[in-house]
Design a protein around this motif. Sequence first.
Motif, mmCIF file in Angstrom:
data_model
loop_
_atom_site.group_PDB
_atom_site.id
_atom_site.type_symbol
_atom_site.label_atom_id
_atom_site.label_comp_id
_atom_site.label_asym_id
_atom_site.label_seq_id
_atom_site.Cartn_x
_atom_site.Cartn_y
_atom_site.Cartn_z
ATOM 1 N N ILE A 122 1.263 -1.143 -0.221
ATOM 2 C CA ILE A 122 -0.088 -0.171 0.121
ATOM 3 C C ILE A 122 0.609 1.380 -0.345
ATOM 4 O O ILE A 122 1.720 1.397 1.058
ATOM 5 C CB ILE A 122 -0.823 -0.187 0.814
ATOM 6 N N VAL A 123 1.013 2.342 -0.666
ATOM 7 C CA VAL A 123 1.199 3.534 -1.435
ATOM 8 C C VAL A 123 0.457 4.901 -0.942
ATOM 9 O O VAL A 123 -0.712 4.721 -1.087
ATOM 10 C CB VAL A 123 2.415 3.307 -2.508
ATOM 11 N N ARG A 124 0.774 5.202 0.172
ATOM 12 C CA ARG A 124 0.176 6.406 0.082
ATOM 13 C C ARG A 124 0.606 7.049 -0.100
ATOM 14 O O ARG A 124 1.777 7.977 0.561
ATOM 15 C CB ARG A 124 -0.178 6.666 2.471
ATOM 16 N N PHE A 125 -0.019 8.844 -1.119
ATOM 17 C CA PHE A 125 0.587 10.018 -1.010
ATOM 18 C C PHE A 125 -0.077 11.098 -1.392
ATOM 19 O O PHE A 125 -1.812 10.463 -1.745
ATOM 20 C CB PHE A 125 1.691 9.477 -2.395
ATOM 21 N N GLY A 126 -0.472 12.259 -1.498
ATOM 22 C CA GLY A 126 -0.871 13.266 -1.305
ATOM 23 C C GLY A 126 -2.821 12.538 -0.685
ATOM 24 O O GLY A 126 -3.750 13.313 -1.752
ATOM 25 N N GLY A 127 -3.181 12.062 -0.162
ATOM 26 C CA GLY A 127 -4.332 12.129 0.675
ATOM 27 C C GLY A 127 -4.940 10.882 -0.402
ATOM 28 O O GLY A 127 -6.044 10.220 0.105
ATOM 29 N N ARG A 128 -4.187 9.687 -0.764
ATOM 30 C CA ARG A 128 -4.530 8.695 -1.950
ATOM 31 C C ARG A 128 -4.040 7.616 -1.266
ATOM 32 O O ARG A 128 -2.997 8.034 -0.633
ATOM 33 C CB ARG A 128 -4.656 8.994 -3.382
ATOM 34 N N ASN A 129 -4.826 6.429 -0.882
ATOM 35 C CA ASN A 129 -3.375 5.477 -2.099
ATOM 36 C C ASN A 129 -3.726 4.283 -3.095
ATOM 37 O O ASN A 129 -4.865 4.626 -3.269
ATOM 38 C CB ASN A 129 -4.396 4.700 -0.443
ATOM 39 N N VAL A 130 -2.672 3.336 -2.820
ATOM 40 C CA VAL A 130 -2.542 2.659 -4.041
ATOM 41 C C VAL A 130 -2.394 1.528 -2.997
ATOM 42 O O VAL A 130 -1.342 1.263 -2.963
ATOM 43 C CB VAL A 130 -1.694 2.640 -4.914
ATOM 44 N N SER A 131 -2.997 0.245 -3.415
ATOM 45 C CA SER A 131 -2.794 -1.160 -2.865
ATOM 46 C C SER A 131 -2.626 -1.705 -4.567
ATOM 47 O O SER A 131 -3.894 -1.971 -5.252
ATOM 48 C CB SER A 131 -4.389 -1.668 -2.652
ATOM 49 N N LYS A 132 -1.803 -3.694 -4.345
ATOM 50 C CA LYS A 132 -1.512 -3.816 -4.918
ATOM 51 C C LYS A 132 -0.804 -5.265 -4.785
ATOM 52 O O LYS A 132 0.531 -5.351 -3.713
ATOM 53 C CB LYS A 132 -0.991 -3.369 -6.319
ATOM 54 N N CYS A 133 -0.578 -6.196 -5.686
ATOM 55 C CA CYS A 133 0.239 -7.304 -5.254
ATOM 56 C C CYS A 133 1.937 -6.738 -5.965
ATOM 57 O O CYS A 133 2.326 -6.180 -6.161
ATOM 58 C CB CYS A 133 -0.228 -8.250 -5.589
ATOM 59 N N TRP A 134 2.878 -7.424 -4.602
ATOM 60 C CA TRP A 134 4.050 -6.778 -4.908
ATOM 61 C C TRP A 134 5.362 -7.363 -4.514
ATOM 62 O O TRP A 134 5.031 -8.847 -3.940
ATOM 63 C CB TRP A 134 4.073 -5.105 -4.401
ATOM 64 N N LYS A 135 6.764 -7.678 -5.187
ATOM 65 C CA LYS A 135 7.980 -8.638 -4.716
ATOM 66 C C LYS A 135 8.134 -7.785 -3.698
ATOM 67 O O LYS A 135 8.357 -6.594 -3.848
ATOM 68 C CB LYS A 135 8.701 -8.473 -6.570
ATOM 69 N N TYR A 136 8.263 -8.548 -3.180
ATOM 70 C CA TYR A 136 9.239 -8.137 -1.092
ATOM 71 C C TYR A 136 10.603 -7.483 -1.575
ATOM 72 O O TYR A 136 10.318 -6.915 -0.579
ATOM 73 C CB TYR A 136 8.576 -9.510 -0.358
ATOM 74 N N SER A 137 11.339 -8.066 -2.797
ATOM 75 C CA SER A 137 12.935 -7.458 -2.496
ATOM 76 C C SER A 137 12.273 -6.329 -3.450
ATOM 77 O O SER A 137 13.840 -5.171 -3.552
ATOM 78 C CB SER A 137 13.418 -8.637 -2.826
ATOM 79 N N ARG A 138 11.416 -5.949 -3.556
ATOM 80 C CA ARG A 138 10.853 -4.122 -4.226
ATOM 81 C C ARG A 138 10.528 -3.755 -3.541
ATOM 82 O O ARG A 138 9.849 -2.497 -3.652
ATOM 83 C CB ARG A 138 10.556 -4.277 -5.230
ATOM 84 N N CYS A 139 10.548 -4.087 -2.082
ATOM 85 C CA CYS A 139 10.317 -3.556 -0.572
ATOM 86 C C CYS A 139 10.480 -2.441 0.052
ATOM 87 O O CYS A 139 11.130 -2.468 0.680
ATOM 88 C CB CYS A 139 9.453 -3.831 0.663
ATOM 89 N N THR A 140 11.655 -0.903 -1.524
ATOM 90 C CA THR A 140 12.738 -0.273 -0.507
ATOM 91 C C THR A 140 11.995 1.458 -1.357
ATOM 92 O O THR A 140 10.852 1.227 -2.610
ATOM 93 C CB THR A 140 13.886 -0.751 -1.435
ATOM 94 N N ASN A 141 12.292 2.210 -1.121
ATOM 95 C CA ASN A 141 12.271 3.880 -0.873
ATOM 96 C C ASN A 141 12.267 4.062 -2.664
ATOM 97 O O ASN A 141 11.687 4.634 -3.171
ATOM 98 C CB ASN A 141 12.418 4.810 -0.450
ATOM 99 N N GLU A 142 13.599 3.185 -3.096
ATOM 100 C CA GLU A 142 13.759 3.370 -4.059
ATOM 101 C C GLU A 142 13.142 2.765 -4.932
ATOM 102 O O GLU A 142 13.187 3.206 -6.659
ATOM 103 C CB GLU A 142 16.048 3.008 -4.779
ATOM 104 N N TYR A 143 12.592 2.182 -5.411
ATOM 105 C CA TYR A 143 11.954 0.476 -6.463
ATOM 106 C C TYR A 143 10.410 1.599 -6.263
ATOM 107 O O TYR A 143 9.928 1.392 -7.267
ATOM 108 C CB TYR A 143 12.159 -0.582 -6.167
ATOM 109 N N ILE A 144 10.203 2.226 -5.463
ATOM 110 C CA ILE A 144 8.739 2.182 -5.037
ATOM 111 C C ILE A 144 8.911 4.058 -6.048
ATOM 112 O O ILE A 144 7.475 4.229 -6.209
ATOM 113 C CB ILE A 144 7.730 2.134 -4.164
ATOM 114 N N SER A 145 9.732 4.599 -5.586
ATOM 115 C CA SER A 145 10.039 6.047 -5.952
ATOM 116 C C SER A 145 9.910 5.451 -7.586
ATOM 117 O O SER A 145 9.436 6.162 -8.452
ATOM 118 C CB SER A 145 11.237 6.683 -5.433
ATOM 119 N N ILE A 146 10.786 5.089 -7.982
ATOM 120 C CA ILE A 146 10.815 4.933 -9.643
ATOM 121 C C ILE A 146 9.060 4.178 -10.434
ATOM 122 O O ILE A 146 9.444 4.635 -11.159
ATOM 123 C CB ILE A 146 11.857 4.137 -9.922
ATOM 124 N N ASP A 147 9.155 2.966 -9.547
ATOM 125 C CA ASP A 147 7.792 2.287 -10.365
ATOM 126 C C ASP A 147 6.352 3.607 -10.534
ATOM 127 O O ASP A 147 6.070 3.610 -11.329
ATOM 128 C CB ASP A 147 7.663 1.067 -10.105
#
Length: 117
Positions: free
Chosen positions: A46-71
């Motif tokens: 779950i990603v929270r930004f600007g008062g909104r949420n996005v939820s989805k399936c994800w690869k655990y090894s990509r659960c980092t600020n860097e990967y999420i910021s890019i994707d």
Amino acid sequence: MKGILITIATLFLFCCLGGALKCYNCDPGSCRTEEECSPDKDACLIVRFGGRNVSKCWKYSRCTNEYISIDFTLNNFRFHCCQKDLCNSSPKTTCSEIVLGLVSLVVIWMLRSRRGF
């Protein structure tokens, strides 16, 4: 007979374990859309930004600020990754479920005490 029941229960338990992870899959906003994750996705995000949420399936090894910021092409956000079914619900949903559970317990307690149990 008791041994057979224990064996059947154990087999049933093992057959039910190991299934695909289930996560909420929602674009910005709150939703209840469930998704069965593909084998390469082993976490719920779950990603929270600007008062909104996005939820989805994800690869655990990509659960980092860097990967999420890019994707997600975001700079200012918070995120949470977890590895249990439907663990990426919005905080409002979780809170309302807790309140509903507590209210249910109080009602049951009141009914039981009224009957003299």
